[in-house]
Structures are given as structure tokens and as C-alpha cells.
Motif scaffolding. Structure first.
Motif, PDB file in Angstrom:
ATOM      1  N   ASP B  93      30.324  64.135  71.815  1.00 36.38           N
ATOM      2  CA  ASP B  93      30.678  64.039  70.408  1.00 36.38           C
ATOM      3  C   ASP B  93      31.549  62.813  70.165  1.00 36.38           C
ATOM      4  OD1 ASP B  93      31.423  64.315  67.849  1.00 36.38           O
ATOM      5  OD2 ASP B  93      32.322  66.299  68.051  1.00 36.38           O
ATOM      6  N   SER B  96      34.977  63.511  68.344  1.00 30.87           N
ATOM      7  CA  SER B  96      36.179  64.115  68.917  1.00 30.87           C
ATOM      8  C   SER B  96      36.554  63.473  70.248  1.00 30.87           C
ATOM      9  CB  SER B  96      35.989  65.626  69.101  1.00 30.87           C
ATOM     10  OG  SER B  96      35.256  65.878  70.269  1.00 30.87           O
ATOM     11  N   SER B  97      35.742  62.534  70.744  1.00 34.59           N
ATOM     12  CA  SER B  97      36.055  62.001  72.069  1.00 34.59           C
ATOM     13  C   SER B  97      36.868  60.717  72.014  1.00 34.59           C
ATOM     14  CB  SER B  97      34.783  61.791  72.887  1.00 34.59           C
ATOM     15  OG  SER B  97      33.990  60.791  72.309  1.00 34.59           O
ATOM     16  N   ILE B  98      37.219  60.250  70.812  1.00 29.08           N
ATOM     17  CA  ILE B  98      38.125  59.109  70.764  1.00 29.08           C
ATOM     18  C   ILE B  98      39.341  59.417  69.901  1.00 29.08           C
ATOM     19  CG2 ILE B  98      36.621  57.197  71.418  1.00 29.08           C
ATOM     20  CD1 ILE B  98      35.654  56.877  68.744  1.00 29.08           C
ATOM     21  N   ASN B  99      40.461  58.948  70.385  1.00 26.83           N
ATOM     22  CA  ASN B  99      41.752  59.232  69.745  1.00 26.83           C
ATOM     23  C   ASN B  99      41.805  58.621  68.341  1.00 26.83           C
ATOM     24  OD1 ASN B  99      44.404  59.535  69.064  1.00 26.83           O
ATOM     25  ND2 ASN B  99      45.221  58.770  70.997  1.00 26.83           N
ATOM     26  N   PRO B 100      41.924  59.467  67.307  1.00 29.34           N
ATOM     27  CA  PRO B 100      41.881  58.945  65.937  1.00 29.34           C
ATOM     28  C   PRO B 100      43.062  58.048  65.584  1.00 29.34           C
ATOM     29  CG  PRO B 100      42.410  61.287  65.948  1.00 29.34           C
ATOM     30  CD  PRO B 100      42.038  60.916  67.358  1.00 29.34           C
ATOM     31  N   ARG B 101      44.101  58.065  66.389  1.00 30.45           N
ATOM     32  CA  ARG B 101      45.284  57.261  66.062  1.00 30.45           C
ATOM     33  C   ARG B 101      45.289  55.900  66.739  1.00 30.45           C
ATOM     34  NH1 ARG B 101      48.699  59.948  62.187  1.00 30.45           N
ATOM     35  NH2 ARG B 101      47.655  61.951  62.109  1.00 30.45           N
ATOM     36  N   MET B 102      44.216  55.559  67.422  1.00 33.00           N
ATOM     37  CA  MET B 102      44.177  54.258  68.078  1.00 33.00           C
ATOM     38  C   MET B 102      43.078  53.406  67.459  1.00 33.00           C
ATOM     39  SD  MET B 102      44.434  55.425  71.998  1.00 33.00           S
ATOM     40  CE  MET B 102      45.568  54.564  73.005  1.00 33.00           C
ATOM     41  N   LYS B 105      40.149  48.418  69.424  1.00 29.81           N
ATOM     42  CA  LYS B 105      40.645  47.545  70.482  1.00 29.81           C
ATOM     43  C   LYS B 105      41.540  48.302  71.455  1.00 29.81           C
ATOM     44  CE  LYS B 105      43.348  44.295  69.237  1.00 29.81           C
ATOM     45  NZ  LYS B 105      43.909  43.301  68.314  1.00 29.81           N
ATOM     46  N   GLU B 106      42.419  49.111  70.893  1.00 32.61           N
ATOM     47  CA  GLU B 106      43.349  49.865  71.743  1.00 32.61           C
ATOM     48  C   GLU B 106      42.621  50.861  72.635  1.00 32.61           C
ATOM     49  OE1 GLU B 106      47.306  49.874  68.863  1.00 32.61           O
ATOM     50  OE2 GLU B 106      45.831  51.449  68.677  1.00 32.61           O
ATOM     51  N   ASN B 143      40.172  45.992  64.940  1.00 31.74           N
ATOM     52  CA  ASN B 143      41.353  46.658  64.396  1.00 31.74           C
ATOM     53  C   ASN B 143      41.017  47.850  63.511  1.00 31.74           C
ATOM     54  OD1 ASN B 143      43.480  45.081  65.506  1.00 31.74           O
ATOM     55  ND2 ASN B 143      42.753  43.405  64.218  1.00 31.74           N
ATOM     56  N   ALA B 144      39.745  48.241  63.502  1.00 34.38           N
ATOM     57  CA  ALA B 144      39.359  49.394  62.690  1.00 34.38           C
ATOM     58  C   ALA B 144      39.776  50.678  63.404  1.00 34.38           C
ATOM     59  CB  ALA B 144      37.860  49.375  62.471  1.00 34.38           C
ATOM     60  N   TYR B 145      39.976  51.715  62.618  1.00 36.47           N
ATOM     61  CA  TYR B 145      40.219  53.027  63.193  1.00 36.47           C
ATOM     62  C   TYR B 145      38.895  53.788  63.266  1.00 36.47           C
ATOM     63  CZ  TYR B 145      45.201  52.469  63.257  1.00 36.47           C
ATOM     64  OH  TYR B 145      46.451  52.050  63.570  1.00 36.47           O
ATOM     65  N   HIS B 147      37.789  56.585  62.340  1.00 42.47           N
ATOM     66  CA  HIS B 147      37.248  57.320  61.189  1.00 42.47           C
ATOM     67  C   HIS B 147      36.554  56.403  60.192  1.00 42.47           C
ATOM     68  CE1 HIS B 147      41.212  56.203  59.471  1.00 42.47           C
ATOM     69  NE2 HIS B 147      40.505  56.067  58.367  1.00 42.47           N
ATOM     70  N   GLU B 148      36.750  55.086  60.361  1.00 46.23           N
ATOM     71  CA  GLU B 148      36.099  54.154  59.449  1.00 46.23           C
ATOM     72  C   GLU B 148      34.690  53.796  59.906  1.00 46.23           C
ATOM     73  OE1 GLU B 148      39.662  51.374  57.972  1.00 46.23           O
ATOM     74  OE2 GLU B 148      39.469  51.551  60.120  1.00 46.23           O
TER      75      GLU B 148
END
Lengths: 292, 329
Positions: B93, B96-102, B105-106, B143-145, B147-148
Motif C-alpha cells: 500500500d 500507508s508505507s511512506i511517512n506522511p510527515r517526510m 527527498k527525505e 520537496n513534495a509531501y 499526500h500530494e
């Protein structure tokens, strides 16, 4: 080029805040609460500019003066200007409220995230210890701690802070449990991130919303608890201008000079009211399930 | 040549309130370098657990795992940290498999920081851009998050993250089943290109049979924690020996209005993996089960060259299933 990229990252972070602000703005009560809170903060910061008199200088020729133009809130049994004392009291209340909440928050984040992340025995030990703390009534716990440590502002903060830790721990733990189930935690393990890194960079940052709400709400209850402690003679000691100790000092004169308890009481009420409204609004704004 | 990864008698049991859950039960296989092993099976058959046990995201209960000939079943913290560089995972998925706060690039940079791969931040940034190019993510998205971005782009982030440490082996845990069909093709093609260019070895876990046929060299079919059949992809689609595989493949729709293919409908539900009886686990649903199937579990045997099957009656059934196939239509 890199500058532009950095800037756009900054902008995005601001955008998230902007969204929370937008949904908070729609809630009129919350905005009212925020205004009250900001007013309190401003009063605390500019206390020496606002207060017309020194809150500690006695004027024995002018005791129990009814509210008038010279003394907006009247004077007490020592002839001290009540208005100045209420204004200065905001400093103490704010200091105690915020420091206590920060203390509870930090303690709660450490204990709650460890309990939630590691689970099993670690969790059992931490959470049962918190249950024991919660079984003791808050005021009683604070009184016992103060009885051991002694009185004063610093010790009040410490006593109330310790009392706040269990509630924070519970909130943080439940938030952590929710976040822990996400695949990105497993992904972090798969790339070799240490537990410390996972807790700080993945779990805590994703559980901040309920923690922020709890902190805001806790400021109000801490201020109330601190004034109660001062009222019963523990906590902040007279002659320090503090709302609770002002109430306590005015207690013998309630019948004849009711205004002595009216203004500190109103100050406490307005502060708690404002913080609670703001906290409630913040919770609604931060909760994605309530978004349209 | 020694296989890149070899698994022998791997078991993973979970303690539950009502007994021992046999998620993975005595699974053995090996994968050659640069090839793809597809693992298929229905939900809850233990295929994801298998992938996680191999990567030490879960500790195996029993059995052995060899990587490049080295036993990695029990590793200490330091060895595991090194092992992470060689073995990676792409999750199902991408939401849910990537940290939404990063930022993108991070997220891609994170493994490089953890493993201290580059001395300077500039080199690291350069590598991140290189990876973004490799997986087809525009640099402006750095630099996008998450959720975008849409699902396909998010999954590309997951692929870039898995690639960042230059692994030799990647577990793809249903990497396309959460994506819509047009995006699925993009990601699968990307994975195949990467395999060719970087010589990667995949375990491709899926329940999508057309996907697995397209990407795999070998396919293993799992049922209730056990491998019931394993052979190369072409052989499996041509000549199934296990009744379960046969039923599973008969469920593939054929886009031809005149083709009246016989669908084999299995009776009942998948039985419980908690404390299973000592019998063929498929026997309760099998149309061909008989007395001997209920006595002891069948072993995975090499029925035909490089064609393994775990069924006691495969020889009898081989002819019969073709002849009197009209079981249920």
C-alpha cells in the motif's frame, strides 16, 4: 535553485498550518477562546506596563477601598491595588500552567511512546504504574508531593507536572498504537532505522495532534489546580500576587468586601474558559475525521 | 552456481488465544540470482509473512535461510544492519508505507543517512536525484509531501527507497495490487527494467495471476502456510499437478465469448491455520480427496523435472483431471 526548493518546502509546512487555522477560524467559540488566551498572555508579558501600582506596596491608609477610578478592582486588607495584583497574577498562572503542561508532555511522550512502541512487559509495567498514579486524586497527589518538597512556584510546577504525566502517557500511548500499525513503521525497520529513530522521526511526529490538544487543555487544569493549592496554603505563598492565594487571603472578608474574591475569581474563570474553548476547537481542527 | 537465496523448512508460528497459528509451515525453495520467484495464494495463506520472515521483519520459528550461501537465520543486531543493505522490500500500500510527515527527498534519503553511505550531504543529495531519475520521479517533486502525489508516484517512491542501498534481493509484497490497472503496468515494467539493469533478484508476492505470469521465472503456489506446487511459470500455466492450483488457474477469466472454460468451484471456506490437523490441508475443500489424504501431510516432491507438488494423488489425478474434468461448471 536549492534556495527555491528549500523555500517551497517551508511553504508546504506553512500550508498545513494554514489548513488547521482555516478550520479553526470557522469555529467562533474557539476563536473567542484564542482571543481570551492571547489577552492573558499579553497581560502577563506587559504586566509592569499595565499595572498602575506596585502589587506588593502596602497602603495602610487605603485598605478595603471599593472599586473606583483610582483602584479599578479596589484594594485589599493591606491596601494593595487588586487590579495590579490580578495583572501580576497572570504571570504566575501562565508560568505554572505552561511549565506544568510541558513537563507532563515531555514525560508523557517519553513514557507513552516507549510503552506503545515496545508493547508487552515494558508496556504493562509503565501503564500499570501510571494507573497507580491515576488512582490517587490529583490534588491529594500534588499535596503529598508538596508536603515532601516544600512550597513555592518551582515545587508547584514539579508536583502538578508529575500529576499530569499519567494522563499524557495514556494519550501518547493510544496515539502511538494507532500510528504503529502503519506500514511505514515496518518500512523504517526494513531500511535499518534504530528504535530511537523510529520513535522520534516516525511515531511521535505522526501522533502530535492529540498531544497538542492534551497540552492545551492541561494548561487550564494546571492553572486551576495551582490556584487551588495556593488557596489551601500550599503552592505559591503570600504575599506573591497569585489568584488562588488572593482568594485565600480575602476569605475572612467575603461578607463585607465581596469584590475581593470577585476579581481573582473572574480572572481564573476567564482564563480556564478561554483555554478550554481553544483546546476544544483545536481538537476539532486537528482531527481529520471531522474535516468536510 | 549457488542460489542467491535458499530457504529450508521455514516455519513461522504465531501464538494466539485459541492456539498456535501456522502462518508459514515448512516452506523450502531457492532463487537463482537475477530471477523472479512469484508467490501466489489467496488472502491469509502466509505469503506476506513468508516475505517478512526472510527479511527478518519477523523472526522465524524454525528452519533456515541462506543468503549467498551464508546462514542468516540467526543474526545479531550488527549483522542484521548490514544485511538490510542487501535485502529490501517494496510494500503493497503506497498510501500507508511512506511517512506522511517526510518529503519525497527525505524519504529516499533516509536509508542513506541511516547506513552512512555518503560522507557529504552533497553526494547524498546527488544520489537521491539519481534514484529519482531511475524510478521516473520528476526532480521537482523532491520537496513534495506524499499526500500530494498519486498512487503510482507514491509507489515509485517506495521503489526508490528500496533501491537506495543497492540491494541484491527485493521482496515485492503485492506492489501493484493497490494501484489501478494502467499504473500497474508502469510499475511492473519499471521493476522488470530495474531487474535487467541492476541484476536484481525478486520474490514477487501477489494474488494477481496475470501479473505473476508476466513477471516470474518460477512460481510457487501457497495454501494455508504451505507451498503446494512450484515450477517454472510456463509449465505451471500449462500443466498443473495440484488440484488447488488447477482450481486457482481456472478462475482466470478468458476474454473470449465462445470459450466455455470449465471453472472449478471450490467448496467451503479456507480452513483455519490455527493448530491444523495432520492431514492434507486442502483435503477439506478438494474434489479429489480420499481416505489417504486425511492421514498425514503430503510432502513437496519433484514429480517431474523441476516441477514440485505436494499432493499424494498427483499421479492418479494427472490423467483423471483432464479426462473427467466436468466437476462443476
Amino acid at each position: 535553485m536549492p534556495d527555491i526548493m528549500e523555500n517551497s518546502a517551508e511553504l508546504k509546512k506553512q500550508n498545513q498550518l494554514l489548513e488547521v487555522w482555516k478550520s479553526l477560524k470557522k469555529n467562533r467559540l474557539a476563536v473567542f477562546g484564542l482571543c481570551l488566551t492571547i489577552l492573558l498572555i499579553l497581560v502577563a508579558i506587559f504586566a509592569d506596563v499595565i499595572a498602575p501600582y506596585d502589587p506588593y506596596s502596602n497602603d495602610l491608609a487605603n485598605t478595603f477601598c471599593y472599586p473606583c477610578r483610582a483602584h479599578l478592582f479596589g484594594t485589599d486588607n493591606m491596601g494593595r491595588d487588586q487590579f495590579s495584583r490580578v495583572v501580576y497574577g497572570a504571570r504566575i498562572s501562565l508560568l505554572v500552567g505552561i511549565s506544568t503542561s510541558l513537563f507532563g508532555m515531555i514525560g508523557g511522550i517519553i513514557l507513552g511512546s516507549i510503552a506503545g512502541y515496545y508493547g508487552s512487559h515494558t508496556e504493562t509495567v509503565i501503564m500499570r504504574a501510571m494507573d497507580i498514579f491515576m488512582a490517587i486524586p490529583g490534588t491529594l497527589l500534588a499535596m503529598s508531593i508538596m508536603a515532601v518538597l516544600g512550597q513555592g512556584v518551582g515545587n508547584t510546577i514539579l508536583a502538578l507536572g508529575i500529576g499530569a504525566v499519567p494522563r499524557f502517557t495514556r494519550v501518547v500511548r493510544s496515539a502511538v498504537l494507532g500510528v504503529k500499525g502503519n506500514e511505514y513503521i515496518e518500512a523504517a525497520q526494513a531500511i535499518g532505522a534504530s528504535s530511537f529513530r523510529i520513535i522520534t522521526k516516525y511515531i511521535v511526529v505522526n501522533s502530535l495532534a492529540p498531544i497538542i490538544v492534551q497540552t492545551t487543555m492541561n494548561v487550564a487544569s494546571a492553572i486551576l489546580a495551582a490556584t487551588s493549592l495556593s488557596f489551601i496554603g500550599l503552592g505559591v505563598q503570600p504575599p506573591t500576587a497569585e489568584w488562588g492565594s488572593m482568594l485565600s487571603a480575602a476569605r475572612p472578608y467575603i461578607r463585607d468586601y465581596g469584590f475581593l474574591v470577585l476579581y481573582p475569581g473572574l480572572a481564573i474563570m476567564a482564563t480556564i474558559f478561554g483555554l478550554n474553548l481553544f483546546g476544544d476547537g483545536l481538537r476539532d481542527a486537528l482531527d481529520p475525521r471531522l474535516k468536510n | 552456481m549457488a542460489p542467491l537465496l535458499e530457504v529450508k523448512g521455514l516455519k513461522k508460528y504465531f501464538k494466539t488465544g485459541s492456539g498456535l497459528l501456522h502462518a508459514v509451515d515448512d516452506v523450502s525453495f531457492s532463487i537463482e540470482k537475477g530471477t523472479t520467484l512469484g508467490i501466489v495464494g489467496e488472502s491469509g495463506c502466509g505469503k506476506s509473512t513468508l516475505g517478512r520472515v526472510i527479511l527478518h521483519l519477523l523472526e522465524p520459528t524454525d528452519g533456515q535461510i541462506f543468503f549467498e550461501g551464508r546462514d542468516i537465520t540467526r543474526v545479531n543486531k550488527k549483522e542484521l544492519h548490514e544485511l538490510r543493505k542487501d535485502m529490501q522490500i517494496i510494500f503493497q500500500d503506497p498510501y500507508s508505507s511512506i511517512n506522511p510527515r517526510m518529503t519525497v527527498k527525505e524519504i529516499i534519503e533516509e536509508p542513506l543517512i541511516i547506513h552512512n553511505m555518503y560522507k557529504s550531504a552533497d553526494e547524498r543529495r546527488h544520489r537521491v536525484q539519481e534514484l529519482m531519475d531511475t524510478v521516473g520521479l520528476a526532480r521537482r517533486l523532491g520537496n513534495a509531501y506524499p499526500h500530494e502525489l498519486d498512487g503510482g508516484r507514491r509507489q515509485r517512491i517506495g521503489v526508490a527507497r528500496a533501491l537506495s542501498l543497492n540491494p541484491k534481493f527485493i521482496v515485492c509484497d503485492e506492489p501493484v495490487s493497490a494501484l489501478d490497472v494502467s499504473i500497474q503496468a508502469q510499475i511492473i515494467n519499471l521493476l522488470q527494467d530495474l531487474q535487467r539493469e541492476l541484476g536484481l533478484t525478486y520474490i514477487f508476492i501477489t494474488h494477481d495471476l496475470s501479473v505473476v505470469r508476466h513477471i516470474s521465472n518460477e512460481i510457487g503456489v501457497m495454501y494455508l502456510g504451505q507451498m503446494v506446487e512450484k515450477t517454472n511459470a510456463r509449465e505451471l500455466f500449462k500443466n498443473q499437478l495440484h488440484p488447488y492450483t488447477k482450481a486457482l488457474l481456472s478462475a482466470i477469466p478468458v476474454p473470449d465469448i465462445h470459450n466455455k472454460s470449465k471453472r472449478i468451484i471450490l467448496r467451503g471456506e479456507i480452513s483455519t491455520p490455527i493448530d491444523p490437523a495432520d492431514e492434507c490441508r486442502f483435503s477439506v475443500r478438494c474434489n479429489h480427496a480420499c481416505e489417504q489424504c486425511r492421514k498425514g501431510q503430503p510432502q513437496l516432491v519433484e514429480a517431474e523435472p523441476n516441477h514440485f507438488v505436494a499432493c499424494k494423488r498427483w499421479q492418479e489425478l494427472k490423467g483423471r483431471m483432464e479426462a473427467d474434468a466436468p466437476m462443476e461448471v
